[in-house]
Structure formats: structure tokens, C-alpha cells
Motif scaffolding. Sequence first.
Motif, short mmCIF file in Angstrom:
data_model
loop_
_atom_site.label_atom_id
_atom_site.label_comp_id
_atom_site.label_asym_id
_atom_site.label_seq_id
_atom_site.Cartn_x
_atom_site.Cartn_y
_atom_site.Cartn_z
N HIS A 88 0.66 -1.13 0.65
CA HIS A 88 -0.09 -0.19 0.31
C HIS A 88 1.05 1.57 0.05
CE1 HIS A 88 0.98 0.84 4.36
NE2 HIS A 88 1.22 -0.04 4.83
N HIS A 107 -0.69 -7.00 -6.05
CA HIS A 107 -1.58 -6.37 -5.40
C HIS A 107 -1.34 -5.03 -5.16
CE1 HIS A 107 -4.33 -9.63 -6.51
NE2 HIS A 107 -3.46 -10.17 -6.57
N ASP A 109 -2.19 -1.16 -3.69
CA ASP A 109 -3.84 0.06 -2.93
C ASP A 109 -3.63 1.06 -2.43
OD1 ASP A 109 -5.66 1.15 -2.19
OD2 ASP A 109 -6.78 -1.17 -2.36
N SER A 111 -4.92 2.94 -1.10
CA SER A 111 -6.21 3.06 -0.13
C SER A 111 -6.46 3.05 1.22
CB SER A 111 -6.97 3.22 -0.99
OG SER A 111 -7.77 2.00 -1.18
N VAL A 117 -5.07 -4.80 2.12
CA VAL A 117 -4.94 -4.60 0.72
C VAL A 117 -5.49 -6.52 0.53
CG1 VAL A 117 -3.36 -4.67 -0.81
CG2 VAL A 117 -3.26 -3.30 0.38
N LYS A 120 -8.98 -7.19 1.41
CA LYS A 120 -9.83 -7.44 -0.01
C LYS A 120 -9.19 -8.58 -1.32
CE LYS A 120 -10.41 -1.85 0.05
NZ LYS A 120 -9.60 -0.92 -0.79
N THR A 323 -8.35 3.40 -5.79
CA THR A 323 -7.38 2.19 -5.99
C THR A 323 -6.74 1.91 -6.69
OG1 THR A 323 -8.87 0.26 -5.84
CG2 THR A 323 -8.80 1.04 -4.18
N SER A 324 -5.57 0.95 -6.74
CA SER A 324 -4.69 0.41 -7.89
C SER A 324 -4.28 -0.80 -7.99
CB SER A 324 -3.62 1.70 -7.82
OG SER A 324 -3.06 0.91 -9.01
N THR A 325 -4.85 -1.61 -8.65
CA THR A 325 -4.44 -2.72 -8.72
C THR A 325 -4.11 -3.77 -9.97
OG1 THR A 325 -6.61 -3.63 -8.90
CG2 THR A 325 -6.54 -3.71 -6.74
#
Length: 325
Positions: A88, A107, A109, A111, A117, A120, A323-325
Amino acid sequence: MDYYAIVHNDFDGTASAAVYARAIGSLPTKIWFTEPTRVHELLSKLELRGVTRIMIADLGLNESTLQTLLQSLKRLKEEGATIQWFDHHVWKDEWETKLREVGVEVHHDVSTCGAGVVHKVMNPNDEVSAKLASADCSVDIWLHDDPLGEKLRRVVENERSYEWKKRILETFFAGVLWNDEFQKILEAKINEELKGYQRIWKYVKVTELDGVKIVVAIRWKGPPDISYASQYLMTRTGADIFVSANGKAISFRSNRIDIRRFAVSLGGGGHPLAAGAALKIPLFYRFLRWLGVRGPVIEWVSKVVVQVIKKEGIVTYQRSKTTST
């Protein structure tokens, strides 16, 4: 399922490992608690020995060690490993691309916290993991919206030993987030901190820049740690920024100002509300500090802080929900 876990040596790393273990349904065959600056060394020496799954969590990337890291990840992939990386921290876009190019499942993220992370992605419906991730994020990314986080952080970081972290992991994996032992540890830690709050004022200076109050401190021995001290001092002084220097590094904290920009300006990084950088205090001032003369050291650190804040400017942090995944 056999797998290796490599996580940060803090509450977030331990929580990330526990959330992953609950999702997989088993504890890791072996776990390493490490730092972002050392993960490349660990991976370069890692041997699979029949284990083909590796999870890495709450460990940011470092530009200076990226190539070595990529080489090790590529080797492990060629040897048959499945590698998942959950993080993250703020990354450069190309870092994620480069990890994916060598076959790592990424992965990323910003946020949430590391455990958030993993939660989720791996097991969003697990109630225990949801509670653990909520508590962890509350303190790790300075949300301060879950009282359990303040309690669990004190317990998890009560000891730095591998055995203690592993025991905590096993407890969380079993679905236990609080017990009598944790309560005793919490009470003892609180008593130590209360004594510490009475003496930290000797290590502090309050300054002001463009209407914003800043608490500058040099490190003291013993509790409270900087996270709890920062909240206490900002509340008592009405400050928006807390800064602490220990001779080798500087830490920034705030509840509303984007202080990561200051850390980046000094060559470091971190989160928008909790960040740090290397900062070596000159030998002369450290010598005075050793003699018990604190004033000159505090003044020197204060000047550095004011200069970097003037350079970068004061910007209110706007919490992102993307978010960025």
C-alpha cells in the motif's frame, strides 16, 4: 498449503500475514519479518526447497535495490514459484509494471494498509480478517477510527523478537484478537507511557510557520513511542505537524497535512500522514546531546524542518478513495 511469507517487521506486516493465512487456511511453512531495505537480500538467498508459493506483504520498493530484487524474483519464478506481492506504499508506476513483467502477481492499493490489501483480495468476507484489518489500518495509515488498533499495536510491538511475532500470528490465525494476556500487556504499557509523558516536554520545541504550529522533538529513551507521543503533543499544543529526530533519521506525523512531501524532499518517503527520512545530526550537536545539552540539537533540527516546509509548502491532505490494482 505450503508457502513462504515475507512481511514487514511491524503490526501491519504481522496482520497481513495473519489475514493471508486465514484466507489460505494454513500458517506459512516459514515466515520472515523484515524491512523494505533488506527484502532484496532475503530474496537473493531464498531457496524454495519444495515450496512453490511466496507471499510478500507490506513491503515497499526501493529504487536502489530494484534491479537486484527483480533478478531474484525472476529466478524464483523460473524455479516454479508463484509469487504474490501485496502493498500500500506509494510506488512509481514502472515498478509495478516491472514486477508483472517477471511474473509477479501484484496487488497495490494506496487507499488502505497492508492487511487491508490482503483482506480485499484474498478473503473479503472473513469477519475476523475484517476486524483485524480495520484495527491495523487505524494506526498504520493514521485513520485513528478504530480503538482496537491502538490496543493491538501496543501488544504486537511489545516485543521485537521473531518468537513473539510468530506467536501473535498464530493467535490471530486462530481467530483470537484479544485475550487476558493481551489485556495485561496493554495495562503495563499504558502505565509506562503515562510516566513517560511527564518527561518528554524537555525534548520538545513548538514553532510556527504560516499559521501552522509544528512540534519538533529529539528522541527520548523509553515510552511513549513517537506515534503516541505525537498525538499527545499535537493535542496539547494545538499543532498540526509533529517531527521527531533520533540522530540518524527524522519522522513526520500529522492528522491533516501531507507530510510525505517533506520526507521525500529529504530523500525518504512513507504515507501522507506518517513518513520519514534519513537525517544525520552533526557530530557536534550529537556530542552536546550526549552531555545532556538538548537546546542546540532541537534548534538545529527545527531549522532543517522549517527549511523543508518552506521549500515544499503546506498542503492539506485529501484522503483518496480510489484504488490501484
